[in-house]
Enzyme design. Structure first.
Site, PDB file in Angstrom:
ATOM      1  N   GLU A  82       0.170  -8.260  -2.925  1.00 44.62           N
ATOM      2  CA  GLU A  82       0.701  -9.604  -2.789  1.00 44.62           C
ATOM      3  C   GLU A  82       0.502  -9.995  -1.282  1.00 44.62           C
ATOM      4  OE1 GLU A  82       5.153 -11.439  -3.437  1.00 44.62           O
ATOM      5  OE2 GLU A  82       4.999 -10.216  -1.759  1.00 44.62           O
ATOM      6  N   TYR A  91       0.144 -18.441  -0.789  1.00 49.63           N
ATOM      7  CA  TYR A  91       0.824 -17.135  -1.428  1.00 49.63           C
ATOM      8  C   TYR A  91      -0.382 -16.573  -2.531  1.00 49.63           C
ATOM      9  CZ  TYR A  91       3.436 -14.173  -4.720  1.00 49.63           C
ATOM     10  OH  TYR A  91       4.022 -13.093  -5.219  1.00 49.63           O
TER      11      TYR A  91
END
Ligand SMILES: Nc1ncnc2c1ncn2[C@@H]1O[C@H](COP(=O)(O)OP(=O)(O)O)[C@@H](O)[C@H]1O
Ligand SMILES: [Mg+2]
Length: 376
Positions: A185, A101
């Site tokens: 993101e 992530y």
């Protein structure tokens, strides 16, 4: 404004971040042709501006073009957390070894940006942060210095990301800066069996203040996913739909916010936020009342106005005229105070509508509206 995954993917590609080959369509037949072009197998992905699509059944592997067509038919039209799927993206499947992530997000409190990264990607980061906070690295980023290779190395090291991800971290920062984004993101950023690093999913939130520089993305057609909010926006009203049963109209955002609080304090729940600002015209009143009354959950309506520049008699006139065009089907409690309050109250007394009553104070009005809503 949030971008769709396929738009984020396009931006990533432009900035040299490796992404899987992919195409977008709204037709199952076309999905079949795309899968063929991608080599047969494809991941079919719902294009909606919300996360957790995989879990909701909006991300599915198709083994061949015929399966891709079927899967696309299944996913198109699906409802994912209130978002209707209008398009699917078909992406080339990737052999995933590890999922990471990475994100950059504006940190308003710190007056800077925050890099958030974790070697435990794939699932939603909020869950990882809740269960294993030590697995999530949070590194402040100075907006002027930005993310250099050295800074990217620091982020990768803190999160336990492989050294190859440093280049992606630098490029992702360039995406944020050049595209005027408040958030970028990638979840998951993956390492493939062959050791390549790819962005498999992307979320980009653009800064609306920079929209004039980012015209290529057009208007946000999903900005109002609630139909009442869309109707209100079309009429130029400052309306936000909430879950309760007391409709609220007030003047000034601060007063409306405290009205919501007071109603909640009386044991009822506000059904909406609606700030009529300095405008008390009959049109604004009738538009506002029409939107609020079209919400089936609304059991009573509270008009809370403190007359400043807007005089209360003008507000009362607006209400009386609105009653000509809108059929009042639920009780309306009005509290007028401030500039010309006495004249405003007299106008409503003269109109003597059976469903309209007045209260002298904000607390009294909120109590009455809450009572009417909970006993209705
Ligand atoms: N091109 C792809 N190849 C292989 N697996 C994929 C691909 N795209 C997504 N996935 C898998 O599906 C999961 C969910 O997809 P993702 O795009 O992250 O959607 P969401 O985050 O909305 O659930 C990913 O974590 C990844 O494991
Ligand atoms: Mg994801």
């Amino acid at each position: 404004m949030d971008l769709y995954e396929h738009q984020a993917r396009e931006i990533f590609e432009e900035h040299g971040i490796v992404v899987p080959r992919a195409e977008v369509t709204d037709s199952p037949e076309e999905a079949r042709a795309i899968a063929r072009r991608l080599g047969g197998r494809a991941v079919v992905k719902a294009q909606v501006k919300t996360g957790g699509r995989g879990r909701a059944g909006g991300v599915k592997m198709a083994a061949d073009p015929a399966a891709a067509q079927l899967t696309a038919r299944q996913i198109l039209g699906m409802d994912i957390k209130g978002h209707r799927v209008g398009k699917v993206m078909l992406a080339q499947p990737v052999d995933i070894e590890d999922e990471f992530y990475v994100s950059y997000v504006l940190d308003r409190a710190a007056g800077g940006f925050l890099a958030i990264a974790s070697a435990e990607g794939g699932t939603e980061i909020e869950e990882v942060a809740a269960t294993r906070p030590e697995a999530v690295a949070r590194i402040p980023v100075d907006p002027v210095k930005g993310v250099t290779s050295a800074k990217a190395g620091e982020i990768a090291e803190a999160a336990g990301l492989p050294p190859q991800s440093v280049d992606v971290l630098v490029r992702l920062w360039q995406v944020l800066v050049r595209e005027d984004a408040l958030l970028v993101e990638v979840n998951p950023l993956v390492r493939t069996r062959e050791g390549r690093i790819l962005a498999l999913d992307g979320k980009v939130t653009l800064d609306d203040n920079a929209r004039f520089r980012q015209a290529r993305w057009g208007a946000d057609e999903t900005g109002h996913r609630d139909p009442l909010e869309a109707a209100a926006a079309a009429k130029g009203l400052n309306y936000v739909k909430l879950d309760g049963e007391v409709g609220i109209i007030g003047n000034g955002a601060g007063l409306v916010m405290s009205t919501l609080d007071v109603v909640a304090g009386c044991g009822a729940r506000p059904a909406n936020f609606l700030d009529i600002g300095g405008g008390a015209s009959a049109r604004i009143m009738s538009d506002g009342l029409a939107v609020i009354l079209s919400d089936p959950d609304v059991k009573s309506v509270l008009v809370n106005v403190f007359g400043g520049i807007t005089a209360c008699d003008a507000v009362a006139d607006g209400i009386v005229q609105a009653l000509e065009t809108v059929r009042l089907t639920r009780p309306l409690v009005v509290r007028l105070d401030g500039n010309n309050a006495a004249r405003g109250r007299a106008i409503l007394d003269d109109r003597a509508h059976p469903l309209v009553e007045q209260a002298d104070t904000m607390d009294g009005a909120a109590r009455r509206a809450a009572e009417l809503a909970t006993t209705a």
